[in-house]
Design a protein around this motif. Structure first.
Motif, PDB file in Angstrom:
ATOM      1  N   ASP A 127      65.817  42.196 -89.215  1.00 15.82           N
ATOM      2  CA  ASP A 127      67.092  42.666 -88.679  1.00 15.82           C
ATOM      3  C   ASP A 127      66.934  42.714 -87.164  1.00 15.82           C
ATOM      4  OD1 ASP A 127      69.600  43.769 -88.312  1.00 15.82           O
ATOM      5  OD2 ASP A 127      68.981  45.787 -88.862  1.00 15.82           O
ATOM      6  N   VAL A 128      67.309  41.643 -86.479  1.00 20.20           N
ATOM      7  CA  VAL A 128      67.117  41.538 -85.031  1.00 20.20           C
ATOM      8  C   VAL A 128      68.237  42.297 -84.322  1.00 20.20           C
ATOM      9  CG1 VAL A 128      66.965  39.962 -83.066  1.00 20.20           C
ATOM     10  CG2 VAL A 128      65.985  39.309 -85.288  1.00 20.20           C
ATOM     11  N   ARG A 129      67.868  43.258 -83.482  1.00 20.98           N
ATOM     12  CA  ARG A 129      68.837  44.023 -82.699  1.00 20.98           C
ATOM     13  C   ARG A 129      69.023  43.446 -81.308  1.00 20.98           C
ATOM     14  NH1 ARG A 129      65.698  47.824 -85.022  1.00 20.98           N
ATOM     15  NH2 ARG A 129      64.635  48.276 -83.077  1.00 20.98           N
ATOM     16  N   THR A 130      67.932  42.952 -80.733  1.00 19.86           N
ATOM     17  CA  THR A 130      68.010  42.434 -79.373  1.00 19.86           C
ATOM     18  C   THR A 130      66.823  41.506 -79.121  1.00 19.86           C
ATOM     19  OG1 THR A 130      68.212  43.047 -77.031  1.00 19.86           O
ATOM     20  CG2 THR A 130      66.743  44.385 -78.359  1.00 19.86           C
ATOM     21  N   ALA A 131      66.972  40.661 -78.136  1.00 21.30           N
ATOM     22  CA  ALA A 131      65.869  39.810 -77.682  1.00 21.30           C
ATOM     23  C   ALA A 131      65.865  39.871 -76.163  1.00 21.30           C
ATOM     24  CB  ALA A 131      66.067  38.373 -78.157  1.00 21.30           C
ATOM     25  N   THR A 132      64.704  40.118 -75.603  1.00 18.88           N
ATOM     26  CA  THR A 132      64.568  40.173 -74.151  1.00 18.88           C
ATOM     27  C   THR A 132      63.665  39.037 -73.713  1.00 18.88           C
ATOM     28  OG1 THR A 132      64.786  42.567 -74.227  1.00 18.88           O
ATOM     29  CG2 THR A 132      63.893  41.634 -72.221  1.00 18.88           C
ATOM     30  N   VAL A 133      64.103  38.331 -72.694  1.00 15.60           N
ATOM     31  CA  VAL A 133      63.379  37.161 -72.224  1.00 15.60           C
ATOM     32  C   VAL A 133      62.786  37.446 -70.848  1.00 15.60           C
ATOM     33  CG1 VAL A 133      63.629  34.743 -71.536  1.00 15.60           C
ATOM     34  CG2 VAL A 133      64.885  35.616 -73.533  1.00 15.60           C
ATOM     35  N   LEU A 134      61.528  37.037 -70.670  1.00 13.37           N
ATOM     36  CA  LEU A 134      60.887  37.081 -69.357  1.00 13.37           C
ATOM     37  C   LEU A 134      60.654  35.638 -68.943  1.00 13.37           C
ATOM     38  CD1 LEU A 134      59.504  38.597 -67.008  1.00 13.37           C
ATOM     39  CD2 LEU A 134      57.390  38.480 -68.340  1.00 13.37           C
ATOM     40  N   VAL A 135      61.391  35.196 -67.935  1.00 14.96           N
ATOM     41  CA  VAL A 135      61.269  33.845 -67.413  1.00 14.96           C
ATOM     42  C   VAL A 135      60.264  33.900 -66.271  1.00 14.96           C
ATOM     43  CG1 VAL A 135      62.520  31.944 -66.328  1.00 14.96           C
ATOM     44  CG2 VAL A 135      63.675  33.384 -68.014  1.00 14.96           C
ATOM     45  N   ARG A 136      59.347  32.935 -66.231  1.00 14.62           N
ATOM     46  CA  ARG A 136      58.319  32.899 -65.191  1.00 14.62           C
ATOM     47  C   ARG A 136      58.470  31.649 -64.343  1.00 14.62           C
ATOM     48  NH1 ARG A 136      53.329  35.510 -66.338  1.00 14.62           N
ATOM     49  NH2 ARG A 136      53.550  36.943 -68.056  1.00 14.62           N
ATOM     50  N   GLY A 137      58.118  31.760 -63.094  1.00 14.20           N
ATOM     51  CA  GLY A 137      58.161  30.621 -62.190  1.00 14.20           C
ATOM     52  C   GLY A 137      58.062  31.110 -60.764  1.00 14.20           C
ATOM     53  N   THR A 138      58.573  30.321 -59.851  1.00 14.27           N
ATOM     54  CA  THR A 138      58.623  30.742 -58.455  1.00 14.27           C
ATOM     55  C   THR A 138      60.061  30.625 -57.978  1.00 14.27           C
ATOM     56  OG1 THR A 138      58.037  28.518 -57.718  1.00 14.27           O
ATOM     57  CG2 THR A 138      56.246  30.109 -57.898  1.00 14.27           C
ATOM     58  N   ARG A 139      60.428  31.528 -57.128  1.00  9.41           N
ATOM     59  CA  ARG A 139      61.785  31.532 -56.592  1.00  9.41           C
ATOM     60  C   ARG A 139      61.820  30.624 -55.381  1.00  9.41           C
ATOM     61  NH1 ARG A 139      65.426  36.797 -55.052  1.00  9.41           N
ATOM     62  NH2 ARG A 139      67.319  35.617 -54.691  1.00  9.41           N
ATOM     63  N   ARG A 140      62.729  29.678 -55.410  1.00  9.77           N
ATOM     64  CA  ARG A 140      62.866  28.750 -54.280  1.00  9.77           C
ATOM     65  C   ARG A 140      63.634  29.400 -53.149  1.00  9.77           C
ATOM     66  NH1 ARG A 140      65.421  24.309 -57.818  1.00  9.77           N
ATOM     67  NH2 ARG A 140      63.739  23.954 -59.251  1.00  9.77           N
ATOM     68  N   ALA A 141      63.295  28.989 -51.946  1.00  6.90           N
ATOM     69  CA  ALA A 141      64.057  29.448 -50.779  1.00  6.90           C
ATOM     70  C   ALA A 141      65.429  28.786 -50.838  1.00  6.90           C
ATOM     71  CB  ALA A 141      63.338  29.063 -49.495  1.00  6.90           C
ATOM     72  N   PRO A 142      66.464  29.494 -50.425  1.00  9.68           N
ATOM     73  CA  PRO A 142      67.794  28.888 -50.433  1.00  9.68           C
ATOM     74  C   PRO A 142      67.861  27.684 -49.504  1.00  9.68           C
ATOM     75  CG  PRO A 142      67.847  31.077 -49.415  1.00  9.68           C
ATOM     76  CD  PRO A 142      66.450  30.837 -49.896  1.00  9.68           C
ATOM     77  N   GLU A 143      68.634  26.717 -49.910  1.00  8.74           N
ATOM     78  CA  GLU A 143      68.838  25.520 -49.079  1.00  8.74           C
ATOM     79  C   GLU A 143      69.562  25.913 -47.805  1.00  8.74           C
ATOM     80  OE1 GLU A 143      67.995  22.251 -49.757  1.00  8.74           O
ATOM     81  OE2 GLU A 143      66.892  23.007 -51.485  1.00  8.74           O
ATOM     82  N   PRO A 144      69.125  25.406 -46.652  1.00  8.15           N
ATOM     83  CA  PRO A 144      69.847  25.726 -45.406  1.00  8.15           C
ATOM     84  C   PRO A 144      71.241  25.098 -45.421  1.00  8.15           C
ATOM     85  CG  PRO A 144      68.089  24.131 -45.003  1.00  8.15           C
ATOM     86  CD  PRO A 144      67.998  24.541 -46.445  1.00  8.15           C
TER      87      PRO A 144
END
Length: 150
Positions: A127-144
């Protein structure tokens, strides 16, 4: 997103929030509440202790842990476990959402539920109540921003 993430609360407002959640508002709890509810972004207990040491001396690490536990149990914070880092961070955004862990900086960012598509395939015995996701990576700098050419 339904968010309990106040920009800043006065000590009297923090006291009121704590009372409303059944927590006795001691000076130590109000100080910790100010940090974790208003200023911090996904702190660990050790980060909270460092802040306390610089702003409200003489609070033990045990008091910090006990206060964070009380805040989690009262629904003011969520615990987010970071596997492989042996760390727990505390999140004052208590509505359902996911997280992005920047592996380069260790920073945790909130992601809205609709930013991640989750399909849970389990048998009828679950009986699934919720699912929590942890996404991993690196955050890119915004494009100028580029200026239009004339």
């Amino acid at each position: 997103m339904d968010v309990f993430k106040p920009s800043c609360l006065s000590p009297a407002q923090i006291e009121s929030v704590l009372r409303a959640r059944g927590i006795q508002p001691t000076a130590q709890r109000i100080a910790i509440g100010r940090y974790v509810l208003c200023e911090a972004d996904h702190p660990t207990a050790e980060h909270v202790k460092q802040w306390v040491d610089g702003n409200f001396p003489k609070i033990s690490l045990a008091t910090v842990y006990n206060t964070l536990r009380a805040f989690v149990e009262a629904g003011l914070l969520r615990e987010v476990r970071l596997p492989d880092r042996d760390a727990v961070v505390f999140d004052n955004l208590t509505s359902p959402h996911h997280h992005f862990l920047d592996e380069e900086t260790g920073t945790v960012h909130d992601l809205p539920l609709d930013a991640v598509e989750v399909k849970v395939l389990v048998g009828p015995e679950f009986d699934v109540r919720t699912a929590t996701v942890l996404v991993r990576g690196t955050r890119r700098a915004p494009e100028p921003a580029t200026e239009p050419s004339t």
